[in-house]
Every structure is written in C-alpha cells, then in structure tokens.
Write a protein that holds these residues in place. Sequence first.
Motif, PDB file in Angstrom:
ATOM      1  N   HIS A  51      47.666  13.119  22.790  1.00 40.98           N
ATOM      2  CA  HIS A  51      48.398  11.870  23.026  1.00 40.98           C
ATOM      3  C   HIS A  51      49.670  11.787  22.183  1.00 40.98           C
ATOM      4  O   HIS A  51      49.766  12.356  21.105  1.00 40.98           O
ATOM      5  CB  HIS A  51      47.513  10.651  22.778  1.00 40.98           C
ATOM      6  CG  HIS A  51      47.493  10.207  21.351  1.00 40.98           C
ATOM      7  ND1 HIS A  51      48.465   9.393  20.826  1.00 40.98           N
ATOM      8  CD2 HIS A  51      46.634  10.463  20.352  1.00 40.98           C
ATOM      9  CE1 HIS A  51      48.203   9.166  19.551  1.00 40.98           C
ATOM     10  NE2 HIS A  51      47.089   9.809  19.247  1.00 40.98           N
ATOM     11  N   ARG A  52      50.657  11.088  22.716  1.00 36.68           N
ATOM     12  CA  ARG A  52      51.918  10.856  22.010  1.00 36.68           C
ATOM     13  C   ARG A  52      52.292   9.387  22.166  1.00 36.68           C
ATOM     14  O   ARG A  52      53.261   9.039  22.827  1.00 36.68           O
ATOM     15  CB  ARG A  52      53.030  11.749  22.572  1.00 36.68           C
ATOM     16  CG  ARG A  52      52.793  13.226  22.392  1.00 36.68           C
ATOM     17  CD  ARG A  52      52.880  13.626  20.908  1.00 36.68           C
ATOM     18  NE  ARG A  52      52.516  15.010  20.722  1.00 36.68           N
ATOM     19  CZ  ARG A  52      51.334  15.424  20.270  1.00 36.68           C
ATOM     20  NH1 ARG A  52      50.389  14.556  19.992  1.00 36.68           N
ATOM     21  NH2 ARG A  52      51.092  16.699  20.108  1.00 36.68           N
ATOM     22  N   ASP A  54      53.226   7.324  19.701  1.00 37.41           N
ATOM     23  CA  ASP A  54      54.387   7.123  18.832  1.00 37.41           C
ATOM     24  C   ASP A  54      54.676   5.645  18.576  1.00 37.41           C
ATOM     25  O   ASP A  54      53.814   4.921  18.119  1.00 37.41           O
ATOM     26  CB  ASP A  54      55.600   7.862  19.387  1.00 37.41           C
ATOM     27  CG  ASP A  54      55.366   9.371  19.492  1.00 37.41           C
ATOM     28  OD1 ASP A  54      54.579   9.890  18.682  1.00 37.41           O
ATOM     29  OD2 ASP A  54      55.954  10.012  20.371  1.00 37.41           O
ATOM     30  N   GLN A 114      48.927   7.741  29.582  1.00 35.49           N
ATOM     31  CA  GLN A 114      49.251   9.159  29.437  1.00 35.49           C
ATOM     32  C   GLN A 114      48.144  10.022  30.026  1.00 35.49           C
ATOM     33  O   GLN A 114      48.417  11.032  30.682  1.00 35.49           O
ATOM     34  CB  GLN A 114      49.460   9.507  27.962  1.00 35.49           C
ATOM     35  CG  GLN A 114      50.707   8.896  27.374  1.00 35.49           C
ATOM     36  CD  GLN A 114      50.843   9.170  25.891  1.00 35.49           C
ATOM     37  OE1 GLN A 114      49.980   9.801  25.270  1.00 35.49           O
ATOM     38  NE2 GLN A 114      51.927   8.692  25.318  1.00 35.49           N
ATOM     39  N   HIS A 120      51.489  15.066  28.382  1.00 31.76           N
ATOM     40  CA  HIS A 120      51.287  15.588  27.033  1.00 31.76           C
ATOM     41  C   HIS A 120      49.978  16.348  26.845  1.00 31.76           C
ATOM     42  O   HIS A 120      49.262  16.130  25.885  1.00 31.76           O
ATOM     43  CB  HIS A 120      51.363  14.457  26.009  1.00 31.76           C
ATOM     44  CG  HIS A 120      52.594  13.634  26.097  1.00 31.76           C
ATOM     45  ND1 HIS A 120      53.849  14.155  25.914  1.00 31.76           N
ATOM     46  CD2 HIS A 120      52.780  12.324  26.386  1.00 31.76           C
ATOM     47  CE1 HIS A 120      54.752  13.213  26.066  1.00 31.76           C
ATOM     48  NE2 HIS A 120      54.128  12.082  26.365  1.00 31.76           N
TER      49      HIS A 120
END
Length: 126
Positions: A51-52, A54, A114, A120
């Motif tokens: 996962h990203r 952020d 996601q 990703h």
Amino acid sequence: MSDVVEEREMKPAMWRGLKRKCPNCGQGSLFAGYLKTADSCSHCGQDFTAHRADDGPAYLTILVVGHIIGFAMHFIWSAYRPDPLTMALVLTAGSVALSLWLLPRLKGMIIAIQWAKRMHGFGKEA
C-alpha cells in the motif's frame, strides 16, 4: 494464456476499509496499531505491504473535518452567540476528536481502493 484480470468490487472494499478490516475478506484487521498497517491479513493472508496511502488520508481528514467544523461554527454562532473563547475551545476539541477518529478509517478506505484497483502491487491474489 489470458491477460484478463478479474475485477474487484470497489464499494464493499471501501466499506471494509472504513471499518478498518481487510478489503479482501472483511474479517481480519487492516491495522496492527493506530495507523500502523499490518503486514498481512490474519484471516485470509492478503499482503498489505504494497500500500501507498502516504498523505492522502491526512488531506481527506482535513477536508472533511474542515467542512464539518466550518458548518458547526456558523450554526453555533448564529443560534447561540457564545463567548468566542468558549466557542474556540469547544470547536478545537471537536476538531481534534473528529480528526483522530477519522484518520485511521480514511487510511483504511484509501488502502481498500488501492486493493480494489490493483494499484501498487495489489495485483496478485491473496
């Protein structure tokens, strides 16, 4: 060999993410701590290391809390005309509480999106 990839359902995954559950099975926990993502689901084994999320959850939290507190500020001032210091203290406490409650839920939702979109590294099956 076919390159057709089975589509994952977005809405159920988002609801599972909002509940801080695995977007794949909805059973295992998505988090190992308050905002620390688990390495994998304890129920189905889905890997979460790809996962990203952020800064996305923080931006969404600010957007949602800002709109709610802005409306509350207008309503409270129009209806009650409290002392400005009292209003500032109440709205500040409300902002902090709402932010702390929303942040992990919105992070879970972004991770679930996601996963559903196979972004990703979420392209492989559990």
